[in-house]
Write an enzyme that holds these catalytic residues in place. Structure first.
Site, PDB file in Angstrom:
ATOM      1  N   ASP A  39       9.282   2.941  -0.232  1.00 36.42           N
ATOM      2  CA  ASP A  39       8.214   3.593   0.529  1.00 36.42           C
ATOM      3  C   ASP A  39       8.441   3.297   2.006  1.00 36.42           C
ATOM      4  OD1 ASP A  39       5.960   4.441   1.815  1.00 36.42           O
ATOM      5  OD2 ASP A  39       4.543   3.448   0.476  1.00 36.42           O
ATOM      6  N   TYR A  52       0.855  -1.195   0.000  1.00 35.29           N
ATOM      7  CA  TYR A  52       0.000   0.000   0.000  1.00 35.29           C
ATOM      8  C   TYR A  52       0.885   1.237   0.000  1.00 35.29           C
ATOM      9  CZ  TYR A  52      -3.388   3.515   1.497  1.00 35.29           C
ATOM     10  OH  TYR A  52      -4.176   4.633   1.573  1.00 35.29           O
ATOM     11  N   LYS A  87       4.722   9.885   8.789  1.00 32.73           N
ATOM     12  CA  LYS A  87       4.481   9.427  10.151  1.00 32.73           C
ATOM     13  C   LYS A  87       5.514   9.949  11.145  1.00 32.73           C
ATOM     14  CE  LYS A  87       2.041   5.291   8.481  1.00 32.73           C
ATOM     15  NZ  LYS A  87       0.653   5.671   8.794  1.00 32.73           N
TER      16      LYS A  87
END
Length: 452
Positions: free
Chosen positions: A249, A148, A277
């Site tokens: 990623d 994802y 994050k």
């Protein structure tokens, strides 16, 4: 007759109000508890390793806002940094010193030449891929089934725990994981199998000259934790031989697994890396960076346009700086995080075995997923492996934990995250809750979809 008030009455009331004004009552789908059932908890406050909901119930938290809270919630250094920045304003729409300081720190820690900040991980990944296309002059992107990378159209293809479409026999074929993504757009994204080096080699042999970038999660989190094999990591680096850019990623794993993320831990050498994050300390943030010759293609220095009103927001930069500096100042923190996570994993394995519940636990650093299936520990390596898990059993177990004060990720196909605020007290309480939750499963019957 005495009328009993539901222990989730406030969350239920807030959920009803939210559903009237927000699709599904939530602002990100997994929060709705659709895969585990029951009422999502509306959180009032968070401190250290705990959440407190609108009804006043306290939970040991293992999602940590889905990863950013590596130090725990409301960490004093982060709170003080935000408060200090706040007295000077919330947004400038102009450059400021903190974004320079954070860029200097991120590049120094990761060995990256240059970095550009965004406001989310999705913006970071979609911008990195636009850059790869602009730099190489090629159109196609390769991603891996079950990885994802945010909700940009071209990345919502075979995307993690979303809708998976099996197109066996069609080399690199892909299908959208969401309505609203045109098939023509999805066709620009080729799909290979995570941890299948031969499949990637074959795809690159056939289509490599058309591929601008191969994007991947060094450690997968949105299919549950999946850990790459050395052979797969070697195949990833081979894509650079045909001129494709390798894009890591690290929105989830950046600074989570080491000060140089999974990239440093696993010895990766990507051309571009995406972060989010942790680099914002819990505030909205994203970033992408890499080789200077590639990054110099970004506007205003180069022809690849990307912009953002709140990019480099002073509050997010302050929180990110405080978080990374705190991690830097504590050389033993990653060892402690890994130690707690390993003890949690060992405890879950033992308790599940005692209860006769088959699980397979994957763990790396401070990330962990128990897959409810009968497979050797660590043998779940692909989305297809993860998809064999019994989501019914997981949902029952999740509710067993929640009712005993443990807030686990509300999906079988997610990682949980340990923070520096988790102590032996939280570990003991978690394992006590897990023991009862395993016992509540009907262990006399085979778990649905799993061979006894």
């Amino acid at each position: 007759m005495t009328q009993t008030t539901s222990p989730t009455a406030q969350s239920e009331a807030l959920f009803a109000r939210a559903r009237a004004v927000t699709p599904g009552g939530v602002n990100s789908p997994v929060r709705a508890f659709k895969s585990v059932g029951g009422t999502p908890r509306f959180i009032r406050e968070a401190h250290g390793a705990s959440l407190t909901d609108a009804d006043g119930t306290r939970y040991i938290d293992y999602i940590g806002s889905w990863g950013p809270m590596i130090l725990g919630h409301d960490h004093p250094a982060v709170r003080e940094a935000i408060a200090d920045a706040l007295q000077y304003g919330t947004s400038f729409g102009a450059p400021g010193e903190r974004e320079v300081e954070l860029a200097e720190l991120v590049t120094r820690l990761t060995g990256t030449d240059k970095v550009r900040f965004t406001s989310s991980g999705t913006e970071a990944t979609m911008s990195a891929l636009r850059l790869a296309r602009g730099f190489t002059g090629r159109k196609l992107i390769v991603k891996f089934r079950g990885n994802y990378h945010g909700h940009a159209d071209g990345l919502l293809v075979e995307a993690g725990s979303g809708l998976m479409t099996n197109l066996d026999g069609v080399l690199g074929a892909s299908a959208p994981s969401s309505a609203g993504v045109p098939e023509e757009y999805a066709a620009l994204t080729l799909v290979s199998e995570y941890n299948d080096p031969a499949a990637l080699d074959t795809l690159m042999t056939e289509r490599g000259a058309e591929v601008a970038a191969v994007i991947f999660e060094p450690v997968v989190g949105n299919a549950g934790v999946l850990i790459p094999t050395p052979e797969f990591l070697a195949a990833l680096h081979r894509v650079q031989d045909v001129g494709a850019l390798l894009v890591a990623d690290e929105v989830m794993t950046g600074f989570r697994l080491s000060l140089n993320g999974a990239t440093g831990l696993l010895g990766l050498k990507p051309d571009l890396t995406c972060w989010g994050k942790i680099i914002g300390g819990g505030l909205p943030v994203g970033a992408y960076g890499g080789r200077a010759d590639v990054m110099d293609f970004v506007s205003p220095q180069g022809p690849v346009y990307q912009a953002g009103t709140l990019s480099g927001n002073p509050l997010a930069m302050a929180a990110g700086l405080a978080t990374l500096r705190t991690l830097q100042a504590d050389p033993g923190i990653y060892e402690r995080l890994e130690g707690y996570t390993a003890r949690l994993a060992d405890g879950l394995k033992t308790l599940a075995q005692e209860a006769g519940v088959p699980i397979s636990v994957n763990t790396i650093g401070s990330m962990l997923t128990p897959f409810f299936q009968d497979a050797p520990h660590g043998s779940v390596r692909s989305y297809a492996d993860a998809a064999r898990s019994d989501t019914r059993a997981f949902g029952t177990w999740f509710q067993g934990l929640l009712s005993r004060g443990v807030y686990w990720a509300p999906s079988q196909f997610e990682s949980i995250f340990v923070s520096a605020s988790h102590t032996d007290a939280e570990l003991t309480a978690t394992l006590e809750a897990a023991r009862a939750a395993f016992a509540a499963l009907n262990s006399t019957q085979p778990i649905e979809g799993v061979s006894p």
